[in-house]
Design a protein around this motif. Structure first.
Motif, mmCIF file in Angstrom:
data_model
loop_
_atom_site.group_PDB
_atom_site.id
_atom_site.type_symbol
_atom_site.label_atom_id
_atom_site.label_comp_id
_atom_site.label_asym_id
_atom_site.label_seq_id
_atom_site.Cartn_x
_atom_site.Cartn_y
_atom_site.Cartn_z
ATOM 1 N N HIS A 218 0.872 -1.088 -0.029
ATOM 2 C CA HIS A 218 0.106 0.073 0.031
ATOM 3 C C HIS A 218 0.834 1.323 -0.018
ATOM 4 O O HIS A 218 1.763 1.239 0.990
ATOM 5 N N ILE A 223 2.426 -3.573 4.139
ATOM 6 C CA ILE A 223 1.643 -3.246 5.354
ATOM 7 C C ILE A 223 1.127 -4.687 6.066
ATOM 8 O O ILE A 223 0.717 -4.616 7.196
ATOM 9 N N ALA A 224 1.320 -5.757 5.078
ATOM 10 C CA ALA A 224 0.805 -7.059 5.848
ATOM 11 C C ALA A 224 1.489 -8.115 4.840
ATOM 12 O O ALA A 224 1.689 -7.833 3.701
ATOM 13 N N ASN A 234 -7.161 -9.267 8.404
ATOM 14 C CA ASN A 234 -6.386 -8.168 8.780
ATOM 15 C C ASN A 234 -7.134 -6.795 8.740
ATOM 16 O O ASN A 234 -7.502 -6.489 7.526
ATOM 17 N N GLU A 235 -7.262 -6.022 9.546
ATOM 18 C CA GLU A 235 -7.914 -4.709 9.562
ATOM 19 C C GLU A 235 -7.424 -3.821 8.676
ATOM 20 O O GLU A 235 -7.985 -3.170 7.990
ATOM 21 N N GLU A 236 -5.878 -3.665 8.787
ATOM 22 C CA GLU A 236 -5.425 -2.666 8.119
ATOM 23 C C GLU A 236 -5.717 -3.002 6.689
ATOM 24 O O GLU A 236 -5.864 -2.016 5.818
ATOM 25 N N ASN A 238 -7.943 -4.705 5.360
ATOM 26 C CA ASN A 238 -9.504 -4.202 4.860
ATOM 27 C C ASN A 238 -9.564 -2.795 4.550
ATOM 28 O O ASN A 238 -10.296 -2.340 3.827
ATOM 29 N N ARG A 239 -9.041 -1.839 5.530
ATOM 30 C CA ARG A 239 -9.143 -0.542 5.501
ATOM 31 C C ARG A 239 -8.522 -0.108 3.998
ATOM 32 O O ARG A 239 -8.984 0.652 3.197
ATOM 33 N N ALA A 240 -7.134 -0.719 3.884
ATOM 34 C CA ALA A 240 -6.590 -0.080 2.894
ATOM 35 C C ALA A 240 -6.968 -0.645 1.349
ATOM 36 O O ALA A 240 -6.681 0.234 0.588
#
Lengths: 248, 331
Positions: A218, A223-224, A234-236, A238-240
């Motif tokens: 990202h 980021i993951a 993974n929340e981040e 999902n957001r990104a």
């Protein structure tokens, strides 16, 4: 670990397209890199294949530094690649496309005074690759006259010609019909049994169904990284990415 | 060939080559112009060498005149000042063409597209001006005059005369067919197929593992070798080296012959050379502005028949074959 990057960075003027990426690809895995448009996936890929020079950082392949090598040297080292847009020898037959790609790694590719048919090994090898990918039936067709789906498979065939240990595929299903995509997924799963594959992909179906590891990029940074289920939760991420993805 | 998707193995000499040799051999017997047949074959060799670059590798070089001129001056000067054996001077002409091509190629292949074209053009102008300025050596504008054409002495006592038009033609014919056999083999070699791959898709050629700069440069050197040889033959033919040999107009002659004849095959440029040379001979007698006709023909071909004359011939032969097989089936 078959491929490792350390602090890999690419600046385009003031823009940092890829920022200090530490990527590790384990041998025998199908590893996908995903991320929204402009995340730096293709830039990262092009640095791995030597198409564009790196601004900073190093790339190691099988423990050896390959940073700064030319694309043809990287191909010789054992990394095969396909392109996002088909880049084929359009006016040549499918078999000749693959034979040319194979012959680059066999004796006599610079031979001037012997007929190319005097070298039978590259021809045999090319036929084997067509058989493996199930496109032997179209060997005599011109590459430029094939439907898109078969051209995508030929892209993979050309990447396989060098007998690579690592296959880099840039959106192998781009522009493919759902039916063709299913074929490609099956094909990649099959290839994954004997090769390490690194894929850039938008197609979530493909990524989730075949990857053993997924890395999310990202804005030029990782980021993951983890298994498909870890990434899904993974929340981040999902957001990104995924959130954005479901919205549109 | 089509069934399996790969061209078959071709022996060095086959029916194709025999037909070409036979047809070329007829030239002096069907043309009323006595010296023209030899000139046609010399230009055909130059055009074929040019087409190695454009038709096979996809590189449009405007620098062929420099290679041709270097070959011509090399043979001319060695004959005038050192009195070497003509064959030795021709070997040197080939080498000087190859070396010039190495230099031009080395710089030009650093760029692609328009910039490549302009670099080759600039090199041609450079060589031309050097030849033009070195009046003491090359004769400058007046040309290098009085190049002798001695007989070929093979063994002491055995002399092959090259003095009459027919004698000289036979010599050129043998050299020409020999060169075509070698060039055809090179184009069918693994190396030659890589040239086609570079023309088709250079990025992919790199990605599958070819160092295309080596291949491009080698293509240049091979083209220079044969263009230089053609230049050397030209000096023997003219018994002088006109400054036009090294001018841009020689480069464009080869380009026009190749495009008109058809880039897609080995034989297109040969047919182009035959047609352009004969047409210019006939037309220039009738009308001083004959180049206009050539220009218009060229435009028509580029607009409507991009495959060139060879393309028309092969299409016609295809049709004939289909018609014939149709008739056979009916009867």
């Amino acid at each position: 670990m078959i491929l490792r990057t350390v602090g890999l960075t690419k600046h385009f003027g003031g823009l940092t397209a890829v920022n200090k990426v530490d990527l590790s690809v384990e041998e025998g895995t199908i590893h996908s890199i995903i991320g929204p448009n402009g995340a730096g996936k293709t830039t990262l890929f092009n640095m791995l294949t030597g198409e564009i020079p790196v601004s900073d950082g190093e790339i190691y392949f099988q423990g050896k530094k390959i940073t700064g090598l030319k694309p043809h040297q990287i191909a010789k080292a054992g990394i095969g690649r396909s392109f996002q847009q088909n880049r084929l020898f359009n006016n040549l037959t499918v078999l000749e496309n693959v034979r040319l790609a194979v012959h680059a790694h066999h004796k006599g590719h610079f031979s001037l005074l012997r007929h190319f048919r005097a070298f039978s090994r590259p021809v045999e090898k090319a036929r084997e690759i067509l058989e493996e990918l199930g496109i032997a039936g179209i060997a005599a067709k011109k590459a430029g006259e094939l439907p898109h789906g078969q051209q995508r498979i030929l892209e993979v065939a050309l990447a396989l010609a060098a007998d690579p240990v690592l296959l880099l595929l840039d959106e192998p299903t781009s522009g493919m019909s759902p039916d063709d995509s299913v074929k490609m997924i099956r094909l990649l799963k099959e290839l994954g049994k004997r090769l390490t594959i690194l894929i850039i992909e938008h197609n979530m179906n493909l990524v989730m169904s075949i990857s053993s590891v997924i890395t999310v990029l990202h804005q030029g940074e990782i980021i993951a990284s983890g298994s498909p289920s870890e990434i899904e939760n993974n929340e981040e991420v999902n957001r990104a990415y995924l959130g954005e993805h479901t919205r549109c | 060939m089509v069934e399996e998707g790969l061209e078959r193995h071709k022996p060095l000499i086959d029916r194709e080559i025999c037909m070409l040799a036979g047809l070329a051999f007829l030239l002096p017997f069907v043309l009323p112009y006595k010296s023209l047949p030899a000139e046609i074959l010399i230009y055909a060799l130059g055009a074929v060498s040019f087409n190695i670059l454009l038709g096979y590798t996809g590189m449009l070089s405007f620098g062929q005149g420099a290679l041709f001129g270097m070959g011509a001056y090399t043979t001319g000067l060695l004959l005038i000042h050192l009195g070497w054996h003509p064959l030795a001077t021709l070997v040197c002409a080939s080498l000087s063409g190859a070396i010039t091509a190495l230099v031009v190629g080395l710089f030009s292949i650093q760029r692609i597209g328009l910039y490549f074209v302009m670099l080759t053009l600039a090199f041609n102008q450079l060589v031309f001006f050097i030849a033009y300025q070195l009046k003491g050596l090359t004769g400058g504008d007046d040309g290098l005059l009085d190049v002798p054409r001695p007989n070929l002495s093979i063994f002491p006592g055995l002399q092959i005369p090259l003095q009459t038009n027919l004698q000289f033609f036979l010599f050129i014919w043998i050299v020409f067919i020999g060169c075509i056999i070698v060039i055809r083999r090179i184009l069918c070699s693994p190396f030659g197929r890589v040239l086609v791959a570079i023309k088709e898709n250079p990025e992919r050629a790199v990605a599958v593992g070819y160092n295309i700069q080596y291949y491009k440069l080698t293509a240049f050197i091979i083209s220079g070798l044969f263009t230089g040889l053609a230049g050397g033959l030209y000096a023997l033919f003219m018994k002088m080296v006109p400054i036009t040999a090294v001018e841009l107009v020689t480069s464009t002659d080869f380009i026009i012959m190749s495009l008109l004849g058809g880039l897609g095959s080995l034989y297109g440029p040969i047919i182009g050379a035959v047609v352009v040379k004969i047409a210019s001979e006939i037309l220039s007698e009738i009308w001083a502005r004959w180049l206009l006709v050539l220009g218009l023909t060229f435009i028509v071909f580029m607009l409507f028949m991009k495959e060139g004359i060879w393309g028309l011939i092969t299409a016609a032969l295809e049709k004939l074959k289909v018609n014939l097989s149709g008739k056979v089936e009916k009867s």
